[in-house]
Scaffold this motif. Structure first.
Motif, PDB file in Angstrom:
ATOM      1  N   ASP A 263       0.814  -1.214   0.000  1.00 58.47           N
ATOM      2  CA  ASP A 263       0.000   0.000   0.000  1.00 58.47           C
ATOM      3  C   ASP A 263       0.849   1.265   0.000  1.00 58.47           C
ATOM      4  N   CYS A 264       2.120   1.142   0.313  1.00 59.46           N
ATOM      5  CA  CYS A 264       3.055   2.265   0.157  1.00 59.46           C
ATOM      6  C   CYS A 264       3.526   2.221  -1.300  1.00 59.46           C
ATOM      7  N   THR A 265       2.682   2.711  -2.197  1.00 59.79           N
ATOM      8  CA  THR A 265       2.849   2.464  -3.633  1.00 59.79           C
ATOM      9  C   THR A 265       4.094   3.115  -4.218  1.00 59.79           C
ATOM     10  N   ASN A 266       4.622   4.149  -3.567  1.00 55.57           N
ATOM     11  CA  ASN A 266       5.846   4.789  -4.055  1.00 55.57           C
ATOM     12  C   ASN A 266       7.108   4.104  -3.545  1.00 55.57           C
ATOM     13  N   GLY A 267       6.937   3.008  -2.805  1.00 56.41           N
ATOM     14  CA  GLY A 267       8.086   2.387  -2.155  1.00 56.41           C
ATOM     15  C   GLY A 267       8.436   3.136  -0.891  1.00 56.41           C
ATOM     16  N   PHE A 268       9.728   3.181  -0.567  1.00 51.37           N
ATOM     17  CA  PHE A 268      10.182   3.817   0.668  1.00 51.37           C
ATOM     18  C   PHE A 268      11.352   4.745   0.362  1.00 51.37           C
ATOM     19  N   ALA A 269      11.703   5.561   1.329  1.00 54.06           N
ATOM     20  CA  ALA A 269      12.691   6.617   1.092  1.00 54.06           C
ATOM     21  C   ALA A 269      14.095   6.073   0.877  1.00 54.06           C
ATOM     22  N   SER A 270      14.341   4.824   1.249  1.00 54.99           N
ATOM     23  CA  SER A 270      15.661   4.233   1.102  1.00 54.99           C
ATOM     24  C   SER A 270      15.493   2.759   0.778  1.00 54.99           C
ATOM     25  N   GLY A 271      16.600   2.033   0.660  1.00 56.27           N
ATOM     26  CA  GLY A 271      16.550   0.604   0.433  1.00 56.27           C
ATOM     27  C   GLY A 271      16.476  -0.147   1.747  1.00 56.27           C
ATOM     28  N   TYR A 272      15.459  -0.983   1.908  1.00 58.42           N
ATOM     29  CA  TYR A 272      15.265  -1.730   3.143  1.00 58.42           C
ATOM     30  C   TYR A 272      15.001  -3.199   2.838  1.00 58.42           C
ATOM     31  N   VAL A 273      15.355  -4.034   3.793  1.00 53.20           N
ATOM     32  CA  VAL A 273      14.968  -5.437   3.794  1.00 53.20           C
ATOM     33  C   VAL A 273      14.104  -5.654   5.027  1.00 53.20           C
ATOM     34  N   VAL A 274      12.982  -6.334   4.866  1.00 51.30           N
ATOM     35  CA  VAL A 274      12.095  -6.641   5.987  1.00 51.30           C
ATOM     36  C   VAL A 274      11.883  -8.148   6.040  1.00 51.30           C
TER      37      VAL A 274
END
Length: 498
Positions: A263-274
């Motif tokens: 639902d965070c359609t723009n992705g995120f502000a940086s590169g993350y692994v979850v």
């Protein structure tokens, strides 16, 4: 672990004008890690957190968060205030304001921090990328379930061990915290964050059904775009953890985490692994998932057990590099070390899951090392202390059922059960008793494990008891006079206890 019924409803905040109840307690303080329980609305929980941990929040903001940005701190505040690059939902803004209100009420806000400061701290990684700063994080997780754990003490149940790797700081070491939330909102469920004072978000988080752990993506160097209104990644994980079935599919599992991230359609502000692990299920994609998230296309990549990732069996490993995204398969030395020491990926017990990550995936900057087994009612955590990385230290062990046991009872039940009235409660110095006959009493104080901590063979009620030697937490007092025995509970105050 011994289960406890807390005869405690609400701690009234003394000495402030609003008379607002503090819906929170310090549940325990073990091996330098405080466990706080807060309940009620977002506003009430934020207020309790600020009231109970305000001094630590001030220390974190003044001596860690602000120095991370240095001269760029005012710019970080402006990013939050403007809301164009980083956008924080009003609900969490209001909760951050409540944290400040609680700090002001307890007299622990000498630097006049405001809600923007709290939100900067909870958007640390996202802001760091926007402003071109580095925080020096790492992290790794090993998830095992079904066939991997069959034939062991886990009997097919799921388990994850997790390293939180972060460049050492004395401020971080001294302000480690777990906060268990008991929401009163109908669409929310109990959840817990594991991190540092001032967090209202989930760097590492669990609920009764699944966990969500954030890692940095070290092999991704691009920056986010202006005007995309990114949701901070830790708040996204909190949103998933506290939701009652976020995707409305009738169950609470790792697909709820995936849905929040999508639902965070723009992705995120940086590169993350979850990494996210839930209860065992015959469908692997409901049990374990690794998400690789970036601000550039492809913004969302989800790895499940059907991807050929070099780790055998029903196991998923994640560290800080892209594996499935663009089929990068960037296997670092820790990844290969786990691959080379997991055998055929079967007979993974509770301890072997822990030991594989401990022995073959550690770093010297390991600040927290934890393990979550939802169906085993088990959580353990070791922290950096005494100059030693977390993986070298003994862990504190908790039953999940104790951590998620509701800390409140009704006022009526409180009156019926509390034979002794303790005041002030909480306290860090002296406590006094009333509500029972006068006389000479033998007084015994016990901690949550049932261990006797203090003993007085002869006590007059009007003299009170000095509890300044107690650690923060919840205690039982037992008073005996002739054949009469009276018991009650009290809180050793987190602000002032030694």
């Amino acid at each position: 672990m011994k289960k406890v019924l807390l005869f405690l409803c609400m701690v009234m905040a003394a000495g402030h004008g609003t008379g607002q109840p503090v819906n929170g307690i310090v549940y325990s303080d073990t091996l330098g890690l405080r466990v706080i329980k807060v309940w009620g609305t977002h506003q009430q929980r934020g207020y309790a957190l600020g009231y109970l941990t305000g001094a630590s929040i001030t220390a974190m903001m003044t001596n860690y968060i602000k120095p991370q940005f240095g001269a760029f701190y005012s710019s970080a505040r402006q990013v939050i205030i403007q809301g164009n690059d980083i956008a924080i939902p009003q609900l969490y803004q209001d909760e951050a304001q409540a944290v400040i209100d609680g700090m002001n009420a307890s007299g622990t806000n000498p630097d006049n921090l405001d809600k923007t400061d709290v939100l900067v701290g909870n958007s640390l990684l996202d802001l760091a990328n926007v402003l071109g700063k580095s925080t020096g994080q790492g992290c790794a997780s090993l998830m095992s379930w079904n066939n991997a754990t069959a034939g062991t003490d886990l009997d097919g149940k799921s388990v994850v061990s997790r390293h939180l790797d972060w460049i050492y700081s004395g401020i971080l070491v001294n302000n480690q915290i777990m906060v268990v939330h008991f929401p009163s909102e109908q669409d929310e469920k109990k959840w817990m964050l594991i991190g540092y004072a001032g967090m209202i978000s989930a760097l590492s988080g669990i609920n009764e059904d699944y966990c969500a752990f954030q890692h940095v993506m070290n092999d991704y160097t691009a920056s986010g775009f202006h005007g995309k209104q990114y949701l901070p990644v830790w708040l996204a994980l909190r949103k998933a953890l506290e939701a009652d079935d976020y995707n409305s599919d009738g169950s609470r599992d790792v697909q709820d985490v995936q849905s929040v991230l999508r639902d965070c359609t723009n992705g995120f502000a940086s590169g993350y692994v979850v990494s996210s692990l839930g209860r065992s299920n015959s469908v692997d994609s409901l049990v374990a998932m690794v998400a690789e998230l970036t601000p550039t296309s492809p913004t969302h990549t989800f790895r499940y057990n059907d991807y050929d990732d070099n780790i055998p069996g029903d196991n998923l490993y994640a560290s800080n590099f892209q594996i499935k995204r663009n089929d990068a398969r960037n296997y670092d030395s820790r990844y290969n070390s786990v691959k080379n020491n997991i055998g055929n990926g079967t007979m993974i017990s509770l301890d072997s899951n822990w030991n594989i990550l401990r022995d073959h995936s550690h770093q010297s900057i390991n600040m927290q090392f934890m393990q979550f087994a939802p169906e085993y009612d088990y959580f353990r955590i070791a922290i950096y202390r005494n100059g030693h990385a977390a993986y070298l230290n003994d862990p504190a062990v908790y039953a999940l059922s104790d951590l998620f046991a509701d800390p409140t009872v009704s006022i009526e039940e409180l009156k019926e059960n509390a034979q002794v009235k303790i005041y002030p409660n909480p306290s860090g110095h002296m406590i006094y008793m009333s509500g029972i006959p006068s006389g000479d009493y033998r007084a015994e104080i016990f901690d949550l494990t049932g261990k006797r901590i203090l003993f007085s063979a002869r006590l007059s009620l009007q003299n009170g008891i000095d509890i300044s030697s107690l650690n923060r937490g919840i205690y039982t007092i037992r008073l005996t006079c002739d054949q009469n025995v009276y018991t009650s509970r009290f809180v050793s105050n987190a602000q002032i206890a030694k």
